[in-house]
Design an enzyme around this catalytic site. Structure first.
Site, short mmCIF file in Angstrom:
data_model
loop_
_atom_site.label_atom_id
_atom_site.label_comp_id
_atom_site.label_asym_id
_atom_site.label_seq_id
_atom_site.Cartn_x
_atom_site.Cartn_y
_atom_site.Cartn_z
N TYR A 54 4.69 -21.91 133.04
CA TYR A 54 5.84 -22.45 132.30
C TYR A 54 6.78 -21.32 131.88
CZ TYR A 54 8.79 -24.54 128.79
OH TYR A 54 9.89 -24.95 128.09
N GLY A 61 11.32 -27.82 129.20
CA GLY A 61 11.30 -29.05 128.44
C GLY A 61 10.71 -30.18 129.26
N HIS A 84 22.70 -24.87 128.05
CA HIS A 84 22.33 -24.99 126.64
C HIS A 84 23.43 -24.48 125.70
CE1 HIS A 84 18.56 -26.02 128.32
NE2 HIS A 84 17.82 -25.79 127.25
N ASN A 197 14.82 -19.17 122.43
CA ASN A 197 13.71 -19.90 121.84
C ASN A 197 13.28 -19.32 120.51
OD1 ASN A 197 12.01 -22.08 122.23
ND2 ASN A 197 11.36 -21.39 124.25
N ARG A 285 19.02 -24.90 75.33
CA ARG A 285 17.66 -24.51 74.97
C ARG A 285 16.75 -24.37 76.18
NH1 ARG A 285 13.94 -28.62 72.29
NH2 ARG A 285 15.93 -29.71 72.08
#
Length: 512
Positions: A54, A61, A84, A197, A285
């Site tokens: 891969y 993807g 992309h 990535n 306060r």
């Protein structure tokens, strides 16, 4: 010029700020170059094998099932960057893009990505040349990394797309690289994927937000102290022994800051005078409790940021034993959650500051101050609409506090079916930080005017130093109505620059 040396580990938040905001030069250590070369050898050995791996010899993807032949792999890496780089919307700020690029370089230099040393050096060269890729607001879902933003940066390395030069002019990236003697990269196996990535955009924005909020929380402690003083409140609630019995560290730090600012004031302790009060209002306060809880949230966010800085986020990664393994470390959930949490506490800090401002302007609750701190109430409106502006900012911050990370939207044909939305969390936090700065500036404007209107009572030396500094910065004091926007803008610039903290610390010592 200061240089940041990038090794296989050890990059700090200060390094990120130096490169993103300070323009520091970037150098690669010999250790990093060696680690890059070693990891690259592993990737090239796998690329030569017939078995698909891969990211090396497959698609990406939902398309990861296709084995890519050697002659198409360079095209594959170019194509992933081009396809992309699909961002839209306004340009992202220069400092964000520089942080994004530097953090990607940090991970590349870890020796876990398989990128060649020459690619890492080109990344450093682009940063050092002051070339900033054009990155757009929309395109990241905070999973599989900040994909579109990082792709626009990778496109610049290839000499494609648009980038901003050091002169601020946007030109074709190829022209800018040529003008600075930088050769565009020719991506090889896995390199395109490795450049896209990561959680680098959301992490960079987290680091910068934390730096800004550190100053803002100190500033808010100062303005809270000034408001307490102007309202003739009591500083007894700030005593260290009271905060020690509820040992949240941020609360004790905020109370100590307020107490240091109020030291020597003649305005505190008058809550039992003409209109006796048993206790001050919560917004006065409980200021240390609210600001302190925000400080503790920031401490957790810093822990997450430091862990992410120590991470090598890529998929797949090259492991020390030579394996190249897929993983899910690119998921932005850890960073997204704290980005959202910071937006929540920033909104609450803005909200309590606005309540103190409103109290200063209300004659029924301000213990003797003129309505709206006006010079001649009725003829003059004073700071009435300054509070409207502050209220509008607070309302916007409440909307920005809605968590982005609670959402998820599936993508990539249901392969990426749960995403972090961390980039969106980071973008809205930047807006929230901007708005909080303005809110604190308006409280500062009102509180300094109110202190000056307490004739006959001497403010604390630190308060006097603030008033003198803010007046020197162009923020006018009490008087008839005038064009208010320039005064508020000057107050905003004063707070934003760190001027408020700088004015106090010579008197109080360093604030926590």
């Amino acid at each position: 010029m200061h240089s940041v040396v990038v090794g296989t580990s050890g990059v700090t938040a200060s390094d990120v700020l130096a490169v993103a905001r300070g323009g520091a030069r970037v150098e690669l250590s010999g250790e990093a170059v060696a680690a890059l070369a070693a990891a690259r050898e592993i990737v090239e050995a796998l690329a030569a094998k017939p078995e698909p791996v891969y990211g090396v010899s497959t698609g990406f993807g939902a398309l990861a099932t296709r084995h890519i032949s050697p002659e198409l792999r360079a095209q594959l890496q170019r194509n992933i960057v081009r396809s992309h780089a699909a961002g839209m919307g306004p340009r992202v700020e220069r400092e964000v893009v520089r942080a994004l690029m530097f953090l990607r370089l940090k991970t590349v230099c870890s020796g876990r990505t398989g990128v060649r040393p020459s690619v890492a050096q080109t990344m450093a060269d682009v940063l050092n040349a002051g070339i900033t890729p054009v990155v757009h607001e929309f395109g990241s879902l905070g999973c599989s990394g900040d994909l579109a933003p990082l792709s626009h940066c990778a496109l610049t390395l290839m000499g494609e797309g648009d980038a901003e030069g050091p002169d601020g002019v946007v030109r074709p990236a190829g022209e800018l690289l040529a003008a600075h003697g930088i050769e565009p990269v020719e991506l090889r196996e896995k390199e395109g994927l490795a450049l896209l990535n990561g959680t680098d955009g959301m992490l960079g924005m987290l680091i910068m937000a934390l730096a800004d909020l550190d100053t803002l929380y100190k500033s808010a402690d100062i303005t809270a102290a000034l408001s307490l003083e102007a309202l003739l409140g009591t500083d007894k609630v700030l005593a260290p022994e009271l905060h020690a019995i509820r040992p949240h560290p941020g609360q004790s730090a905020s109370a100590a800051n307020m107490l240091a600012v109020l030291k020597g004031s003649e305005l505190t302790g008058h809550h039992q005078d003409d209109a006796p009060r048993v206790q001050d209002a919560y917004s006065v306060r409980c200021a240390p409790q609210v600001a302190g809880a925000g400080r503790d949230t920031m401490a957790h966010a810093r822990l997450v940021a430091d862990r992410e800085l120590a991470s090598a986020v890529d998929n797949p990664v090259v492991l020390p034993d030579g394996r190249v393994e897929s993983n899910g470390n690119f998921h932005g959930a850890p960073v997204a959650y704290v980005l959202d949490f910071l937006a929540v506490v920033a909104a609450d800090l803005g909200s309590i500051a606005e309540r103190r401002t409103d109290r200063l302007l209300d004659k029924n609750r301000s213990h003797g101050l003129p309505p709206f701190l006006a010079d001649d109430a009725g003829v003059d409106s004073g700071l009435m609409i300054a509070q409207y502006t502050q209220a509008a900012l607070v309302s916007e911050m409440k909307r920005l506090a809605v968590p982005a990370s609670a959402d998820s939207i599936p993508s990539s044909a249901m392969q990426e079916d749960h995403v972090s939305m961390g980039w969106s969390a980071a973008r809205k936090l930047r807006t929230a930080v901007d708005n909080l700065t303005r809110i604190v500036a308006i409280e500062l404007y009102a509180a300094t005017r109110a202190v000056e209107l307490r004739a006959g009572l001497t403010p604390a030396p630190a308060s006097r130093a603030v008033i003198d500094a803010v007046r020197a910065a162009g923020v006018a004091g009490p008087g008839p109505d005038r064009f208010l926007a320039p005064d508020l803008a000057a107050a905003d610039a004063f707070v934003r620059s760190g001027g408020l903290v700088a004015a106090v610390e010579p008197v109080t010592g360093p604030l926590s």
